[in-house]
Design a protein around this motif. Structure first.
Motif, PDB file in Angstrom:
ATOM      1  N   SER A 125       0.831  -1.206   0.000  1.00  0.00           N
ATOM      2  CA  SER A 125       0.000   0.000   0.000  1.00  0.00           C
ATOM      3  C   SER A 125       0.865   1.255   0.000  1.00  0.00           C
ATOM      4  N   ALA A 126       1.938   1.236   0.818  1.00  0.00           N
ATOM      5  CA  ALA A 126       2.832   2.393   0.865  1.00  0.00           C
ATOM      6  C   ALA A 126       3.497   2.620  -0.496  1.00  0.00           C
ATOM      7  N   CYS A 127       3.946   1.534  -1.127  1.00  0.00           N
ATOM      8  CA  CYS A 127       4.548   1.648  -2.459  1.00  0.00           C
ATOM      9  C   CYS A 127       3.525   2.163  -3.468  1.00  0.00           C
ATOM     10  N   PHE A 128       2.292   1.696  -3.336  1.00  0.00           N
ATOM     11  CA  PHE A 128       1.238   2.115  -4.264  1.00  0.00           C
ATOM     12  C   PHE A 128       1.002   3.622  -4.162  1.00  0.00           C
ATOM     13  N   VAL A 129       0.947   4.131  -2.928  1.00  0.00           N
ATOM     14  CA  VAL A 129       0.707   5.562  -2.742  1.00  0.00           C
ATOM     15  C   VAL A 129       1.862   6.381  -3.305  1.00  0.00           C
TER      16      VAL A 129
END
Length: 328
Positions: free
Chosen positions: A125-129
């Motif tokens: 999720s952090a990478c996606f953001v």
């Protein structure tokens, strides 16, 4: 560079914290917040807001992906690529259920896997953001150099003709071409790039070149590349064509806004003197298309992500080992 995305997101986050801090001191302490949190500080307010926003945002994202998945099926057909947003929406919906089921299993394997699911989802999720924010900004940036060539990345053609998605790239390239000429610079070489897929009646580059000339681009300024089957080949083969002409120098890569960041990352890895710009895309098409780009960027940096995620694997393995040791 992907690190720019991390720095960008960090800058936005710290700026928001700074704004909250300023508002806190300007407006004074809020007694209601002190009563709820037990603390009179902006950090407490930020934590409280996060506890409310994160679950609501997660639910909104799941609903949006499910709705978008259905929209993609209706408008674009049932191809695997068009199913992506629906599949991700269902996966996100099931993830909390799987986590809770594993966590309450009260077994070494179950709890260890629950920890892995928790941190794995958090990391992804952090990478996606990071990639989402960086791609959104990069896809709206203008070219900084005067181009000697404009490389237009291909996309699937329908019945031998240019569809709306590809037409937006070509129109963006035409705009860059005309701006360059109107500014008094030499006309750049237009290189529409794309081979012929199994479900296409002719090469994409050929159909794109035909469209460019129909919009008033002189034939002597258009050289079609008709062999590439992916983005990396688009760039390599197009630059090779450019180097065969007298118009060597900086190039502008034109694609859709959701794809511009990955095209730029590839150009940097290939050490090309090129930058990417993005054309507008129909809103309903962006989520599914961006998910494909996100997966491609993650796979393209798999060694880096394996190293960064290794501590979480070690943590899960440590919990498993301690659990087994305690039971014995």
């Amino acid at each position: 560079m992907l690190r720019n995305g991390v720095l960008l997101l960090a800058g936005v986050a710290f700026s928001l914290v700074g704004v909250v801090e300023l508002l806190w001191h300007l407006l004074g302490e809020v007694e209601a917040t002190a009563w709820v949190t037990g603390y009179t500080s902006p950090l407490a307010l930020a934590v409280l807001a996060g506890l409310v926003v994160l679950p609501v945002g997660f639910i909104a994202l799941v609903v949006f992906l499910l709705i978008n998945g259905v929209t993609m099926l209706r408008r674009e057909g049932r191809s695997p690529a068009n199913l992506l947003s629906l599949v991700v929406g269902v996966a996100l919906l099931l993830a909390p259920v799987v986590f809770i089921w594993l966590f309450i299993s009260d077994t070494a394997v179950g709890v260890s896997l629950a920890v892995l699911v928790f941190f794995g989802l958090g990391y992804l999720s952090a990478c996606f953001v990071v990639i989402l924010v960086y791609a959104w900004v990069y896809g709206r940036a203008a070219a900084k150099q005067v181009p000697q060539a404009i490389i237009i990345l291909g996309a699937q053609i329908i019945e031998g003709q240019v569809p709306p998605l590809l037409r937006s790239r070509l129109d963006k390239a035409i705009g860059v071409y005309r701006q360059t000429v109107e500014a008094g610079h030499p006309a750049p070489l237009m290189i529409p790039s794309g081979g012929q897929g199994p479900d296409e009646s002719r090469p994409e580059g050929e159909a794109m070149a035909e469209y460019l000339q129909s919009q008033g681009i002189p034939a002597e300024d258009v050289v079609a590349e008709m062999q590439a089957v992916n983005t990396e080949q688009n760039l390599k083969f197009s630059v090779a064509l450019q180097q065969e002409t007298e118009r060597t120098g900086p190039a502008v890569i034109v694609t859709n806004n959701y794809h511009a960041l990955r095209a730029a990352l590839l150009a940097r890895r290939l050490k090309l003197d090129a930058e990417a710009v993005g054309a507008k895309t129909a809103f309903y098409y962006v989520p599914s298309a961006f998910l494909r780009e996100y997966i491609a960027v993650m796979v393209g940096h798999k060694i880096l992500h394996a190293v960064l995620f290794a501590p979480f694997l070690l943590l899960a393995a440590g919990i498993f080992g301690l659990w087994v040791l305690y039971d014995t």
